[in-house]
Design an enzyme around this catalytic site. Structure first.
Site, short mmCIF file in Angstrom:
data_model
loop_
_atom_site.label_atom_id
_atom_site.label_comp_id
_atom_site.label_asym_id
_atom_site.label_seq_id
_atom_site.Cartn_x
_atom_site.Cartn_y
_atom_site.Cartn_z
N ASN A 55 0.03 11.23 -7.54
CA ASN A 55 0.41 10.32 -8.45
C ASN A 55 0.28 11.05 -9.76
O ASN A 55 -0.88 11.33 -10.23
CB ASN A 55 -0.65 9.11 -8.43
CG ASN A 55 -0.38 8.16 -9.62
OD1 ASN A 55 0.73 8.26 -10.35
ND2 ASN A 55 -1.17 7.40 -9.97
N TRP A 56 1.34 11.50 -10.44
CA TRP A 56 1.35 12.10 -11.72
C TRP A 56 1.12 11.42 -12.86
O TRP A 56 0.81 11.95 -13.84
CB TRP A 56 2.89 12.70 -11.85
CG TRP A 56 3.06 13.94 -10.73
CD1 TRP A 56 2.71 14.41 -9.70
CD2 TRP A 56 4.44 14.84 -11.00
NE1 TRP A 56 3.22 15.26 -9.17
CE2 TRP A 56 4.26 15.75 -9.88
CE3 TRP A 56 5.38 14.94 -11.76
CZ2 TRP A 56 5.26 16.70 -9.53
CZ3 TRP A 56 6.23 15.88 -11.72
CH2 TRP A 56 6.44 16.84 -10.54
N LYS A 57 0.92 10.08 -12.80
CA LYS A 57 0.57 9.22 -13.59
C LYS A 57 1.73 9.55 -14.78
O LYS A 57 2.67 10.32 -14.78
CB LYS A 57 -0.73 9.33 -14.04
CG LYS A 57 -1.64 9.31 -13.21
CD LYS A 57 -2.93 8.83 -13.73
CE LYS A 57 -4.07 8.90 -12.41
NZ LYS A 57 -5.39 8.27 -12.63
N HIS A 98 -1.60 -0.26 -8.53
CA HIS A 98 -2.77 0.91 -9.03
C HIS A 98 -3.67 0.17 -10.01
O HIS A 98 -3.10 -0.68 -10.88
CB HIS A 98 -1.92 1.92 -9.58
CG HIS A 98 -2.56 3.06 -9.87
ND1 HIS A 98 -3.76 3.33 -11.03
CD2 HIS A 98 -3.03 4.45 -9.21
CE1 HIS A 98 -4.32 4.60 -11.05
NE2 HIS A 98 -4.18 5.10 -9.95
N GLU A 101 -4.61 1.03 -12.78
CA GLU A 101 -4.42 1.13 -14.06
C GLU A 101 -3.23 0.14 -14.51
O GLU A 101 -3.15 -0.52 -15.56
CB GLU A 101 -3.87 2.61 -14.71
CG GLU A 101 -5.03 3.49 -14.52
CD GLU A 101 -4.72 4.89 -14.30
OE1 GLU A 101 -3.45 5.17 -14.26
OE2 GLU A 101 -5.79 5.79 -13.91
N GLU A 126 -8.79 2.63 -3.54
CA GLU A 126 -9.04 3.42 -4.94
C GLU A 126 -10.12 2.60 -5.54
O GLU A 126 -9.88 1.80 -6.58
CB GLU A 126 -7.90 3.49 -5.67
CG GLU A 126 -6.75 4.41 -5.11
CD GLU A 126 -5.98 5.15 -5.94
OE1 GLU A 126 -5.75 6.32 -5.95
OE2 GLU A 126 -5.55 4.60 -7.13
N GLY A 163 -10.30 9.22 -11.79
CA GLY A 163 -10.06 10.18 -13.06
C GLY A 163 -11.41 10.33 -13.71
O GLY A 163 -11.58 10.81 -14.56
N SER A 203 -10.75 10.76 -7.52
CA SER A 203 -11.42 12.16 -7.86
C SER A 203 -11.17 12.84 -6.27
O SER A 203 -12.20 13.57 -6.17
CB SER A 203 -12.52 12.10 -8.23
OG SER A 203 -12.67 11.55 -9.43
N GLY A 217 -4.64 11.87 -8.22
CA GLY A 217 -4.23 11.85 -9.28
C GLY A 217 -4.41 13.20 -10.04
O GLY A 217 -3.28 14.06 -9.90
N GLY A 218 -5.51 13.38 -10.63
CA GLY A 218 -5.49 14.85 -11.34
C GLY A 218 -5.23 16.04 -10.61
O GLY A 218 -4.46 16.91 -11.07
C1 PEP Z 1 -4.89 7.89 -8.80
O1 PEP Z 1 -4.59 8.15 -10.04
O2 PEP Z 1 -4.41 7.22 -8.03
C2 PEP Z 1 -6.17 8.93 -8.74
C3 PEP Z 1 -6.91 8.60 -7.89
O3 PEP Z 1 -6.68 9.61 -9.81
P1 PEP Z 1 -7.56 10.86 -9.76
O4 PEP Z 1 -7.39 11.67 -8.49
O5 PEP Z 1 -7.50 11.64 -10.75
O6 PEP Z 1 -8.94 10.37 -9.56
#
Ligand code: PEP
Length: 249
Positions: free
Chosen positions: A10-12, A95, A97, A167, A173, A212, A233-234
Site C-alpha cells: 500500500n503505497w498510500k 483502510h 485511514e 490491520e 505506521g 509495521s 505500508g512503509g
Molecule cells: C498500511 O498502510 O496498510 C500499513 C500496514 O502500513 P505500515 O506497514 O507502514 O504499518
C-alpha cells in the site's frame, strides 16, 4: 486447504513518476525471489504507470480505495469499472485511514466491497481495532462488528471473491507490530466468524496481516497458520524491503 500467500504493498499517498518507475522496475527484477503472490496498490494517478510497468509480469496492481457508487455525479470519486478499465486486480477498502479521516462507516466499507466485486475486482477488506479498543478488551467485538457489516452486504459468496486484511490501527505506521500470537488469535477469530457462514469459504479465505510488517518480522508472522500474507505500508516503498518480505512468505 492450502492457501497461497499474498503480499500487497500500500503505497498510500507517496510517489512521483520517476521514483515509481525505479521502484516498479526493481520489483520486477526481483520478483523471481518471491515466495508469495505480489501486488502493489498505488495512488489513482499512477495506475496507468503501474499497468504499463507490470502487464505481463507476475505482479498485480490495484487501488487504495473505490467508490461505492457505480457512476454518476460523485465529484472526486473513482468507480470500480474505471479501476477495472486500468486492469486492476485489487482495491483496498476500509483502510483505517479511510475510516478515521474520511468517516467511512462499516456500512460504507461493506458497500465498497460489494461495488468492487460487482466489477470483478478483488476487494482487500481491512478490519482492525484501535489502541483504546484493544486496551478496553473489545478487539473481538470490534472485528466482529466490522465483519458482520461486510457479511450482511456480500455474504459468504462475496467473501469467496475477497481478501481480508487484519490491520490493528495501533500498529499501522507506528513501528509497533502485533506479536505473531496476537495476530494469529485475531486471524483465527476472523476465519471462525466466516466459517459460521460457510466453512469452505473460510478455509480458502486469504487473511493478510498489516501493521509495521518488515523484513525482520515478516517470516514469524507469516508462519502463523491463519496469516496468509501481508498488507505492507512503509516497507512497500523500499524495493529491497518489500522483496525481502515477499521472499520470507
Ligand atoms: C498500511 O498502510 O496498510 C500499513 C500496514 O502500513 P505500515 O506497514 O507502514 O504499518
Amino acid at each position: 486447504m492450502a492457501r497461497t500467500k499474498l503480499v500487497a504493498g500500500n503505497w498510500k499517498m507517496h510517489g512521483e513518476t520517476a521514483g515509481n518507475q525505479a521502484l516498479l522496475d526493481a520489483l520486477k527484477a526481483g520478483a523471481a525471489t518471491a515466495k508469495a503472490a505480489m501486488a502493489v496498490c498505488v495512488p489513482f494517478p499512477y495506475l496507468g504507470q503501474a499497468r504499463a510497468a507490470l502487464a505481463g509480469t507476475s505482479i498485480a496492481w490495484g487501488s487504495q480505495d473505490v467508490s461505492r457508487h457505480a457512476q454518476g455525479a460523485y465529484t472526486g470519486e473513482v468507480c470500480a469499472a474505471m479501476l477495472k478499465d486500468f486492469e486492476c486486480r485489487y482495491a483496498i477498502v476500509g483502510h483505517s485511514e479511510r475510516r478515521s479521516y474520511h468517516g467511512e462507516t462499516d456500512e460504507v466499507v461493506a458497500a465498497k466491497a460489494d461495488a468492487a466485486i460487482k466489477s470483478g475486482l478483488v476487494p482487500i477488506i481491512c478490519v482492525g481495532e484501535t489502541l483504546a479498543e484493544r486496551e478496553g478488551n473489545i478487539t473481538a467485538a470490534v472485528i466482529t462488528r466490522q465483519l458482520d457489516a461486510v457479511i450482511a452486504s456480500i455474504g459468504a459468496a462475496g467473501l469467496a471473491k475477497s481478501v481480508v486484511a487484519y490491520e490493528p490501527v495501533w500498529a499501522i505506521g507506528t513501528g509497533k507490530t502485533a506479536s505473531p500470537e496476537q495476530a494469529q488469535e485475531v486471524h483465527a477469530s476472523i476465519r471462525a466468524r466466516v466459517a459460521k457462514e460457510d466453512a469452505n469459504v473460510a478455509a480458502g479465505l486469504q487473511i493478510l496481516y498489516g501493521g509495521s510488517m518488515k523484513p525482520n518480522n515478516a517470516k514469524e508472522l507469516m508462519a502463523q497458520p491463519d496469516i496468509d500474507g501481508g498488507l505492507i505500508g512503509g516497507a512497500a516503498l523500499v524495493a529491497a524491503d518489500f522483496l525481502a518480505i515477499c521472499a520470507a512468505a
